[in-house]
Scaffold this motif. Structure first.
Motif, short mmCIF file in Angstrom:
data_model
loop_
_atom_site.label_atom_id
_atom_site.label_comp_id
_atom_site.label_asym_id
_atom_site.label_seq_id
_atom_site.Cartn_x
_atom_site.Cartn_y
_atom_site.Cartn_z
N UNK A 1 0.84 -1.22 -0.05
CA UNK A 1 0.06 0.11 -0.07
C UNK A 1 0.94 1.30 -0.09
N UNK A 2 0.58 2.15 -0.68
CA UNK A 2 1.37 3.53 -0.74
C UNK A 2 1.20 4.23 0.43
N UNK A 3 2.21 4.47 1.28
CA UNK A 3 2.55 4.97 2.43
C UNK A 3 2.88 6.55 2.24
N UNK A 4 2.77 7.13 0.81
CA UNK A 4 3.24 8.34 0.76
C UNK A 4 2.07 9.23 0.32
N UNK A 5 1.07 9.91 1.06
CA UNK A 5 -0.15 10.63 0.86
C UNK A 5 0.22 11.70 0.11
N UNK A 6 -0.79 12.04 -0.85
CA UNK A 6 -0.64 13.25 -1.57
C UNK A 6 -1.17 14.36 -0.54
N UNK A 7 -0.88 15.80 -1.00
CA UNK A 7 -1.08 16.74 -0.21
C UNK A 7 -2.65 17.05 -0.29
N UNK A 8 -3.42 16.90 0.72
CA UNK A 8 -4.93 17.17 0.61
C UNK A 8 -5.31 18.67 0.38
N UNK A 9 -6.24 18.75 -0.35
CA UNK A 9 -6.74 20.04 -0.85
C UNK A 9 -6.92 20.75 0.42
N UNK A 10 -6.60 21.95 0.37
CA UNK A 10 -7.01 22.90 1.79
C UNK A 10 -8.49 22.90 1.92
N UNK A 11 -8.90 22.52 2.94
CA UNK A 11 -10.17 22.46 3.44
C UNK A 11 -11.02 21.32 3.12
N UNK A 12 -10.40 20.39 2.79
CA UNK A 12 -10.98 19.02 2.70
C UNK A 12 -10.42 18.15 3.74
N UNK A 13 -11.20 17.00 3.98
CA UNK A 13 -10.79 15.90 5.00
C UNK A 13 -10.89 14.54 4.30
N UNK A 14 -9.98 14.21 3.50
CA UNK A 14 -10.17 12.92 2.90
C UNK A 14 -9.75 11.63 3.89
N UNK A 15 -10.33 10.81 3.76
CA UNK A 15 -10.32 9.55 4.57
C UNK A 15 -8.90 8.96 4.15
N UNK A 16 -8.34 7.82 4.98
CA UNK A 16 -7.32 7.09 4.78
C UNK A 16 -7.25 6.54 3.54
N UNK A 280 6.23 17.11 11.89
CA UNK A 280 4.76 16.50 12.22
C UNK A 280 3.91 17.62 12.10
N UNK A 281 4.06 18.89 12.20
CA UNK A 281 2.87 19.79 12.15
C UNK A 281 2.21 20.04 10.86
N UNK A 282 3.32 20.33 9.86
CA UNK A 282 2.69 20.55 8.32
C UNK A 282 2.18 19.28 7.91
N UNK A 283 2.71 18.08 8.22
CA UNK A 283 2.32 16.64 7.98
C UNK A 283 0.84 16.62 8.47
N UNK A 284 0.57 16.87 9.62
CA UNK A 284 -0.95 16.75 10.30
C UNK A 284 -1.98 17.62 9.44
N UNK A 285 -1.29 18.97 9.50
CA UNK A 285 -2.26 19.75 8.54
C UNK A 285 -2.45 19.56 7.42
N UNK A 286 -1.52 19.30 6.54
CA UNK A 286 -1.78 19.03 4.95
C UNK A 286 -2.17 18.07 4.50
N UNK A 287 -1.89 16.93 5.42
CA UNK A 287 -2.14 15.58 4.86
C UNK A 287 -3.55 14.82 5.75
N UNK A 288 -4.25 15.99 6.60
CA UNK A 288 -5.14 15.65 7.28
C UNK A 288 -5.22 14.32 7.93
N UNK A 289 -3.88 14.02 8.62
CA UNK A 289 -3.87 12.90 9.34
C UNK A 289 -3.91 13.05 10.77
N UNK A 290 -3.80 11.77 11.31
CA UNK A 290 -3.97 11.82 13.11
C UNK A 290 -2.56 12.12 13.60
N UNK A 291 -2.54 12.21 14.74
CA UNK A 291 -1.48 12.75 15.61
C UNK A 291 -0.30 11.67 15.39
N UNK A 292 -0.79 10.33 15.54
CA UNK A 292 0.39 9.34 15.35
C UNK A 292 1.01 9.41 13.95
N UNK A 293 0.11 9.34 12.98
CA UNK A 293 0.53 9.05 11.83
C UNK A 293 1.51 10.55 11.33
#
Length: 412
Positions: A1-16, A280-293
């Motif tokens: 499985x690809x573990x390099x997520x794209x940069x989510x569109x600002x304002x969206x909340x894509x699921x994993x 971790x901060x930009x990864x959290x905000x821009x990939x809409x990920x969880x804290x651990x991810x």
């Protein structure tokens, strides 16, 4: 499985599931037909690349019959004739490559130190209508609270010199000073979290050459704000627990040598962890990920580039310190010598609670933080983008989001 997520569109909340997997399995995608294949074994590219189309341009999508800009030739960080990848001035190119596309504040290629710093300053200069109100309001709130806390929590302390203090007075003074420091630090951290969250969204659009209003930045940052607070608290808790494990045993045993050894071991570990999780901060905000991810992503992106990120982070901190000193020092001098009693107030400690020095020092800090916070936030975001360009080919995704057709391909 690809573990390099794209940069989510600002304002969206894509699921994993929306961020991972083969794009051919998702409706509305072309299965990556336009993304050039990476050469196997090339150390500059990750073996697993993000699927195309994960970063779509914020805003409305133009109709299919809307004229598009003319196709651009392959640029410096794309696929060259013969199917090989290179960058401007790279091996076999002799520096004659066309410049990389630059839809916004940075060129779409690996960034140098100057480009990272310049991108931060350029965003503050170009998008000042969004950046300055955010940092100015937050800095003002922080300093108003800090001035009030320092004035009323330290107002009852005795103003005698250190030699004349009793043991009880010394303990009270130390306890009150520490309490003020802790309160001010908590306020500073909370304000920084809000600024970081909103400025990250502004930078994400500035990279694409798009503007973002204050209300838009808040709306896009708000869903991840609690997670960003949790990430910050978790990192701080880890640092405190690590210090307790290393320093507390010596303190409980009354062995000062063991305390010193534990402290000496604790400091470099704090620095190492701080850099390891600095993205971790930009990864959290821009990939809409969880804290651990977000922690996992930061660790992965920093791996192999720790010293480079450490050097850029330290240089940015030094620049911020020098700017703050040049701005704050004159205000402090005016407050102390014009309204605070001069050198005598410094000697007896009354300058810490006098309105004049507190207010003028606060004004200087407001101005300094308004300048510094965008630069520090911008450097962090651009370091994150730079690492993803170097490791995951994010430049291709950014080019698509910016509306640059056929970027990184050989065709017209």
């Amino acid at each position: 499985m690809n573990d390099s997520p794209g940069w989510a569109t600002p304002g969206s909340s894509p699921s994993d599931g929306d961020r991972q997997g083969n794009p051919a399995d998702r409706p509305g995608t072309d299965g990556g037909a336009h993304q050039p294949a990476r050469p196997a074994g090339d150390p500059k590219w990750s073996a697993e690349q993000p699927p195309p189309g994960q970063w779509s341009s914020p805003g409305a999508t133009p109709p299919a019959d809307t004229p598009r800009p003319p196709a651009q030739p392959a640029t410096g960080w794309g696929q060259q004739p013969g199917g090989q990848y290179s960058y401007p001035g790279g091996p076999g190119q002799w520096g004659h490559q066309p410049p990389a596309a630059k839809p916004g504040i940075i060129p779409l290629r690996p960034l140098g130190l100057g480009e990272i710093l310049d991108g931060s300053v350029a965003t503050m200069r170009t998008h000042w209508r969004s950046v300055v109100p955010i940092t100015l309001v937050v800095a003002t709130v922080i300093q108003v609270i800090s001035v009030l806390v320092q004035k009323f929590m330290l107002n009852d302390l005795p103003l005698s010199s250190t030699e004349d203090m009793t043991a009880e007075e010394a303990i009270d003074s130390l306890g009150s000073t520490l309490a003020v420091s802790v309160v001010n630090q908590v306020i500073q951290v909370l304000g920084t979290i809000v600024v970081t969250a909103m400025l990250t969204m502004i930078f994400s659009r500035a990279i694409l050459g798009q503007h973002s209003s204050v209300s838009t930045a808040w709306r896009e940052a708000r869903p991840q704000l609690l997670r960003l607070i949790g990430l910050t608290l978790l990192l701080a808790l880890g640092i405190v627990l690590l210090g307790a494990v290393l320093v507390l045993p010596g303190a409980l045993a009354g062995n000062m040598g063991l305390v010193v050894v534990g402290f000496v071991a604790w400091v470099p570990l704090i620095i190492w962890l701080g850099i390891k999780f600095s993205l971790a901060s930009p990864a959290l905000m821009l990939e809409k990920s969880t804290v651990i991810k977000a922690f996992t992503r930061s660790s992965k992106l920093v791996r192999g580039a720790w010293w480079r990120i450490f050097g850029i982070t330290v240089l940015t901190a030094l620049i911020a310190f020098m700017v703050a000193f040049m701005v704050v020092a004159p205000f402090q001098m005016i407050g102390i010598f014009a309204f605070g009693g001069g050198l005598d107030s410094l000697e007896d400690g009354s300058a810490q609670t006098a309105w004049g020095p507190l207010i003028f020092s606060g004004i200087g800090l407001i101005i300094a933080q308004t300048i510094i916070m965008p630069i520090q936030s911008g450097v962090t975001v651009l370091l994150y983008v730079d690492q993803r360009i170097r490791r995951e080919g994010l430049d291709l995704e950014l080019a698509r989001a910016a509306g640059i057709e056929n970027y990184g391909t050989t065709g017209g």
